[in-house]
Design a protein around this motif. Structure first.
Motif, PDB file in Angstrom:
ATOM      1  N   ARG A 114       0.959  -1.155   0.071  1.00  0.00           N
ATOM      2  CA  ARG A 114       0.001  -0.118  -0.044  1.00  0.00           C
ATOM      3  C   ARG A 114       0.445   1.296   0.010  1.00  0.00           C
ATOM      4  N   ASP A 115       1.732   0.894   0.216  1.00  0.00           N
ATOM      5  CA  ASP A 115       3.068   2.652   0.457  1.00  0.00           C
ATOM      6  C   ASP A 115       3.172   2.836  -0.579  1.00  0.00           C
ATOM      7  N   LEU A 116       3.285   1.770  -1.688  1.00  0.00           N
ATOM      8  CA  LEU A 116       3.774   1.746  -2.906  1.00  0.00           C
ATOM      9  C   LEU A 116       2.741   2.539  -3.627  1.00  0.00           C
ATOM     10  N   THR A 117       1.123   2.018  -3.516  1.00  0.00           N
ATOM     11  CA  THR A 117      -0.118   3.179  -4.546  1.00  0.00           C
ATOM     12  C   THR A 117      -0.011   4.519  -3.659  1.00  0.00           C
ATOM     13  N   LEU A 118       0.152   5.029  -2.223  1.00  0.00           N
ATOM     14  CA  LEU A 118       0.646   6.037  -1.753  1.00  0.00           C
ATOM     15  C   LEU A 118       2.196   7.047  -2.635  1.00  0.00           C
ATOM     16  N   ALA A 119       2.635   5.817  -2.750  1.00  0.00           N
ATOM     17  CA  ALA A 119       3.464   6.791  -3.481  1.00  0.00           C
ATOM     18  C   ALA A 119       3.449   7.622  -4.813  1.00  0.00           C
ATOM     19  N   ASP A 172      -7.590   1.720 -10.214  1.00  0.00           N
ATOM     20  CA  ASP A 172      -7.563   2.513  -9.219  1.00  0.00           C
ATOM     21  C   ASP A 172      -8.751   3.005  -8.583  1.00  0.00           C
ATOM     22  N   GLY A 173      -9.485   3.316  -8.171  1.00  0.00           N
ATOM     23  CA  GLY A 173     -10.997   3.800  -7.531  1.00  0.00           C
ATOM     24  C   GLY A 173     -11.223   3.280  -6.461  1.00  0.00           C
ATOM     25  N   LEU A 174     -10.504   1.300  -6.809  1.00  0.00           N
ATOM     26  CA  LEU A 174     -10.921   1.125  -5.673  1.00  0.00           C
ATOM     27  C   LEU A 174      -9.772   1.069  -4.484  1.00  0.00           C
ATOM     28  N   MET A 175      -8.710   1.350  -5.396  1.00  0.00           N
ATOM     29  CA  MET A 175      -7.249   1.578  -4.635  1.00  0.00           C
ATOM     30  C   MET A 175      -6.885   2.418  -3.187  1.00  0.00           C
ATOM     31  N   PHE A 176      -7.395   3.785  -4.597  1.00  0.00           N
ATOM     32  CA  PHE A 176      -7.944   4.879  -3.411  1.00  0.00           C
ATOM     33  C   PHE A 176      -8.563   5.241  -2.867  1.00  0.00           C
ATOM     34  N   VAL A 179      -6.829   2.703   0.079  1.00  0.00           N
ATOM     35  CA  VAL A 179      -5.567   3.317   0.370  1.00  0.00           C
ATOM     36  C   VAL A 179      -5.189   4.582   1.185  1.00  0.00           C
ATOM     37  N   ALA A 180      -6.242   5.938   0.282  1.00  0.00           N
ATOM     38  CA  ALA A 180      -5.915   7.044   0.605  1.00  0.00           C
ATOM     39  C   ALA A 180      -7.605   7.565   0.827  1.00  0.00           C
ATOM     40  N   GLY A 181      -8.936   6.873   0.472  1.00  0.00           N
ATOM     41  CA  GLY A 181     -10.212   7.677   0.563  1.00  0.00           C
ATOM     42  C   GLY A 181     -11.012   7.214   1.895  1.00  0.00           C
ATOM     43  N   SER A 182     -11.918   7.050   1.756  1.00  0.00           N
ATOM     44  CA  SER A 182     -13.015   6.789   2.683  1.00  0.00           C
ATOM     45  C   SER A 182     -12.647   5.568   3.470  1.00  0.00           C
ATOM     46  N   PHE A 183     -12.121   4.426   2.873  1.00  0.00           N
ATOM     47  CA  PHE A 183     -12.361   3.690   3.068  1.00  0.00           C
ATOM     48  C   PHE A 183     -11.227   2.931   3.762  1.00  0.00           C
ATOM     49  N   HIS A 184     -10.027   3.992   4.314  1.00  0.00           N
ATOM     50  CA  HIS A 184      -8.699   3.788   4.263  1.00  0.00           C
ATOM     51  C   HIS A 184      -8.564   2.801   5.486  1.00  0.00           C
ATOM     52  N   ALA A 185      -8.976   3.111   5.933  1.00  0.00           N
ATOM     53  CA  ALA A 185      -8.296   2.126   7.457  1.00  0.00           C
ATOM     54  C   ALA A 185      -9.400   0.520   7.942  1.00  0.00           C
ATOM     55  N   GLU A 186      -9.763  -0.467   6.652  1.00  0.00           N
ATOM     56  CA  GLU A 186      -9.431  -1.033   6.416  1.00  0.00           C
ATOM     57  C   GLU A 186      -9.146  -1.803   5.025  1.00  0.00           C
ATOM     58  N   ALA A 187      -8.372  -2.908   4.151  1.00  0.00           N
ATOM     59  CA  ALA A 187      -8.546  -3.645   2.934  1.00  0.00           C
ATOM     60  C   ALA A 187      -9.008  -4.399   2.940  1.00  0.00           C
ATOM     61  N   PRO A 188     -10.613  -4.594   1.814  1.00  0.00           N
ATOM     62  CA  PRO A 188     -11.132  -5.412   1.670  1.00  0.00           C
ATOM     63  C   PRO A 188     -10.593  -6.641   1.358  1.00  0.00           C
ATOM     64  N   GLY A 189     -10.830  -8.035   1.989  1.00  0.00           N
ATOM     65  CA  GLY A 189     -10.102  -9.379   2.037  1.00  0.00           C
ATOM     66  C   GLY A 189     -10.077  -9.878   0.295  1.00  0.00           C
ATOM     67  N   LEU A 190     -10.092 -10.543   0.309  1.00  0.00           N
ATOM     68  CA  LEU A 190      -8.983 -11.170  -1.083  1.00  0.00           C
ATOM     69  C   LEU A 190     -10.554 -11.595  -2.155  1.00  0.00           C
ATOM     70  N   GLN A 191     -11.063 -12.512  -0.688  1.00  0.00           N
ATOM     71  CA  GLN A 191     -12.844 -12.725  -1.599  1.00  0.00           C
ATOM     72  C   GLN A 191     -13.352 -12.048  -2.254  1.00  0.00           C
TER      73      GLN A 191
END
Length: 207
Positions: A114-119, A172-176, A179-191
């Motif tokens: 995720r840090d790479l995505t932030l960069a 891009d929408g999912l990652m933003f 990683v940086a948007g309103s769902f930044h607290a937790e990442a979705p699971g693989l499934q």
């Protein structure tokens, strides 16, 4: 609801023994962009983060533009390893296998990388203000889009350019958001990632 994946703690980028100084400098620049943003990216800070003598970064990339271009090239190389599109299964072997592979690659970008995505977001925004950097940033992205185009074409897409845009926009929408948007607290699971990709790719392939 499927389990969500908590963000892992940040770790400094590591280089194998004998890594080039350019790689150390570029990785340090990306780490600084993720941690401190564009204002925190200075030649002195890169030297300190990389554990190099003062002046090392300036000797390698004398201007800020040169340092940013070095970071963009390194970003493209590292993201290519994360996504590993060249290792994807042949879409003709089955949609489910392709969905599994793309979901895993996307989930890696959301969690361990995720840090790479932030960069990348920092560099993308800076490229909107620096036309000379935009050319390098777009060239790096074109490599990914071309590989994705090969995949959707083999999958049976009736309109590969439009479907590539849809896939990139979704990712891009999912990652933003995560990683940086309103769902930044937790990442979705693989499934969860897989389910969304299955719906998207299945619609493109008419399955």
């Amino acid at each position: 609801m499927p389990a969500r994946t908590p963000h892992p703690p940040r770790t400094a980028p590591t280089e194998p023994a004998g890594a080039s100084r350019a790689g150390l400098v570029a990785d340090a620049a990306l780490a600084l962009l993720a941690e401190r943003g564009m204002r925190g990216l200075t030649h002195r800070a890169v030297d300190e983060t990389a554990g190099l003598p003062q002046g090392s970064t300036s000797n390698l990339a004398r201007t800020r533009q040169a340092l940013l271009e070095l970071a963009v090239r390194r970003l493209a190389d590292r993201e290519a390893r994360v996504l590993a599109l060249h290792e994807m299964p042949d879409p003709r072997d089955g949609l489910e296998a392709l969905v599994d592979a793309l979901a895993l690659a996307t989930h890696r970008a959301l969690t361990r990388n995720r840090d790479l995505t932030l960069a990348r977001y920092e560099l993308a925004l800076e490229a909107t203000r620096r036309p000379e950097l935009r050319a390098h940033f777009d060239a790096a992205g074109a490599r990914f889009r071309e590989q994705l185009g090969v995949l959707v074409t083999a999958m049976g897409s009736a309109d590969p350019p439009r479907h590539v845009l849809s896939l990139v926009a979704w990712a891009d929408g999912l990652m933003f958001s995560c990683v940086a948007g309103s769902f930044h607290a937790e990442a979705p699971g693989l499934q969860e990632v897989r389910a969304s990709l299955r719906e998207l790719l299945g619609g493109m392939a008419g399955r």
